[in-house]
Write a protein that holds these residues in place. Structure first.
Motif, PDB file in Angstrom:
ATOM      1  N   CYS A  90       0.915  -1.177   0.093  1.00 30.15           N
ATOM      2  CA  CYS A  90      -0.123   0.236   0.023  1.00 30.15           C
ATOM      3  C   CYS A  90       0.698   1.473  -0.182  1.00 30.15           C
ATOM      4  O   CYS A  90       1.883   1.729   0.405  1.00 30.15           O
ATOM      5  CB  CYS A  90      -1.316  -0.164   1.463  1.00 30.15           C
ATOM      6  SG  CYS A  90      -2.199  -1.671   1.091  1.00 30.15           S
ATOM      7  N   ASP A 123      -2.033   5.966   1.913  1.00 25.72           N
ATOM      8  CA  ASP A 123      -3.398   5.581   1.898  1.00 25.72           C
ATOM      9  C   ASP A 123      -3.443   4.267   3.258  1.00 25.72           C
ATOM     10  O   ASP A 123      -3.139   2.836   3.415  1.00 25.72           O
ATOM     11  CB  ASP A 123      -3.712   4.166   0.611  1.00 25.72           C
ATOM     12  CG  ASP A 123      -4.547   3.913  -0.277  1.00 25.72           C
ATOM     13  OD1 ASP A 123      -5.397   4.228   1.096  1.00 25.72           O
ATOM     14  OD2 ASP A 123      -5.003   3.113  -0.896  1.00 25.72           O
ATOM     15  N   GLN A 164      -6.546   3.539   4.072  1.00 27.63           N
ATOM     16  CA  GLN A 164      -8.140   2.349   4.140  1.00 27.63           C
ATOM     17  C   GLN A 164      -6.652   1.224   3.644  1.00 27.63           C
ATOM     18  O   GLN A 164      -8.083   0.275   3.756  1.00 27.63           O
ATOM     19  CB  GLN A 164      -8.511   3.031   3.119  1.00 27.63           C
ATOM     20  CG  GLN A 164     -10.391   1.951   2.763  1.00 27.63           C
ATOM     21  CD  GLN A 164     -11.159   2.563   2.083  1.00 27.63           C
ATOM     22  OE1 GLN A 164     -10.460   3.569   1.005  1.00 27.63           O
ATOM     23  NE2 GLN A 164     -11.800   1.911   1.811  1.00 27.63           N
ATOM     24  N   CYS A 165      -6.489   1.271   2.719  1.00 25.95           N
ATOM     25  CA  CYS A 165      -5.491   0.056   2.196  1.00 25.95           C
ATOM     26  C   CYS A 165      -4.990  -0.572   3.034  1.00 25.95           C
ATOM     27  O   CYS A 165      -5.083  -1.824   3.307  1.00 25.95           O
ATOM     28  CB  CYS A 165      -4.701   0.501   0.702  1.00 25.95           C
ATOM     29  SG  CYS A 165      -3.736  -0.701   0.352  1.00 25.95           S
ATOM     30  N   GLN A 166      -4.126   0.571   3.868  1.00 29.35           N
ATOM     31  CA  GLN A 166      -3.448  -0.583   5.203  1.00 29.35           C
ATOM     32  C   GLN A 166      -4.251  -1.073   6.069  1.00 29.35           C
ATOM     33  O   GLN A 166      -4.042  -1.797   6.969  1.00 29.35           O
ATOM     34  CB  GLN A 166      -2.666   0.759   5.636  1.00 29.35           C
ATOM     35  CG  GLN A 166      -1.602   1.321   4.716  1.00 29.35           C
ATOM     36  CD  GLN A 166      -0.905   2.448   5.903  1.00 29.35           C
ATOM     37  OE1 GLN A 166      -1.312   3.415   6.557  1.00 29.35           O
ATOM     38  NE2 GLN A 166       0.179   3.162   5.176  1.00 29.35           N
ATOM     39  N   GLU A 174      -7.298  -1.979   5.190  1.00 25.90           N
ATOM     40  CA  GLU A 174      -7.827  -3.739   5.013  1.00 25.90           C
ATOM     41  C   GLU A 174      -6.684  -4.573   4.744  1.00 25.90           C
ATOM     42  O   GLU A 174      -6.826  -6.084   5.252  1.00 25.90           O
ATOM     43  CB  GLU A 174      -8.241  -3.458   2.623  1.00 25.90           C
ATOM     44  CG  GLU A 174      -9.847  -2.390   3.148  1.00 25.90           C
ATOM     45  CD  GLU A 174      -9.587  -2.098   1.975  1.00 25.90           C
ATOM     46  OE1 GLU A 174      -9.502  -2.317   0.622  1.00 25.90           O
ATOM     47  OE2 GLU A 174     -11.151  -1.183   1.332  1.00 25.90           O
ATOM     48  N   GLN A 175      -5.502  -5.056   4.433  1.00 25.24           N
ATOM     49  CA  GLN A 175      -4.504  -5.402   4.369  1.00 25.24           C
ATOM     50  C   GLN A 175      -4.380  -5.924   5.814  1.00 25.24           C
ATOM     51  O   GLN A 175      -3.683  -7.299   6.512  1.00 25.24           O
ATOM     52  CB  GLN A 175      -2.969  -4.421   4.337  1.00 25.24           C
ATOM     53  CG  GLN A 175      -1.589  -6.018   3.633  1.00 25.24           C
ATOM     54  CD  GLN A 175      -0.852  -5.088   3.303  1.00 25.24           C
ATOM     55  OE1 GLN A 175      -0.732  -3.326   3.465  1.00 25.24           O
ATOM     56  NE2 GLN A 175       0.089  -5.644   3.267  1.00 25.24           N
ATOM     57  N   LYS A 230      -7.259  -8.359   6.991  1.00 28.87           N
ATOM     58  CA  LYS A 230      -6.828  -9.333   5.943  1.00 28.87           C
ATOM     59  C   LYS A 230      -6.047 -10.483   6.769  1.00 28.87           C
ATOM     60  O   LYS A 230      -6.238 -11.919   6.808  1.00 28.87           O
ATOM     61  CB  LYS A 230      -6.042  -9.401   4.854  1.00 28.87           C
ATOM     62  CG  LYS A 230      -7.588  -8.527   3.199  1.00 28.87           C
ATOM     63  CD  LYS A 230      -7.179  -8.694   2.108  1.00 28.87           C
ATOM     64  CE  LYS A 230      -8.099  -7.843   1.411  1.00 28.87           C
ATOM     65  NZ  LYS A 230      -7.030  -7.916  -0.618  1.00 28.87           N
TER      66      LYS A 230
END
Length: 172
Positions: A43, A47, A49-51, A53-54, A57
């Motif tokens: 990411c 970012d 939001q990407c971090q 989500e990662q 996961k």
């Protein structure tokens, strides 16, 4: 119940427990290495939001792996406990089928104790030949004692003749 049958039962029970422990501690027969997880997508540093989500996961993957490990562990424990119960019941059947008065039957269950007798004989031999200090050689022991004693003295008393007289008397 005779003493012999009590000992035979104890020996068989201990053997059954040890077999069950060995089965429980062994890794599962079909255990294979888990496939490698796919590499996470990098990411951008800004970012958020990407971090997030990662991170979610990764946590989900860890949780799923933990659940799989727990399930496989439960299955293995179940299999091992069933095998241990079979071993214990088999040992109990052997003990019950052998009358305490039958020396031949008891020898088959417990063994002829030759291994234990060999161990006792080896220990007796080692103890008979064990000599912790030099035999008839007091000079060697006294020399070491005097040297160790002299090393513990403060430097101011190193030249005192009365201290060396003690070692000379011990050496006579």
């Amino acid at each position: 119940m005779s003493v012999r049958s009590v000992w035979a039962r104890r020996a068989l029970a201990i053997t059954a427990v040890m077999c069950a422990g060995a089965l429980y501690a062994a890794p599962p027969a079909g255990a294979a290495a888990a496939p490698a997880a796919p590499l996470p997508v990098e990411c951008a540093p800004d970012d958020k939001q990407c971090q997030q989500e990662q991170k979610e996961k990764e946590q989900e993957a860890k949780r799923e792996k933990g659940e799989k490990d727990a399930d496989s562990g439960r299955e293995q424990v179940t299999k091992d406990s069933e095998a241990a119960k079979k071993d214990i019941s088999k040992a109990q059947d052997q003990v019950d089928s052998c009358p305490p008065q039958s020396k031949d039957c008891m020898s088959k269950l417990v063994g002829d104790q030759g291994e234990q007798q060999q161990g006792i004989d080896d220990t007796k031999h080692k103890l008979r030949d064990f000599h912790p200090e030099p035999q008839n050689k007091a000079d060697t022991a006294v020399d070491h004692a005097c040297a160790d004693f002299a090393d513990t003295l403060p430097p101011s008393t190193a030249g005192d003749p009365s201290l060396t007289d003690i070692c000379e008397l011990m050496a006579q």
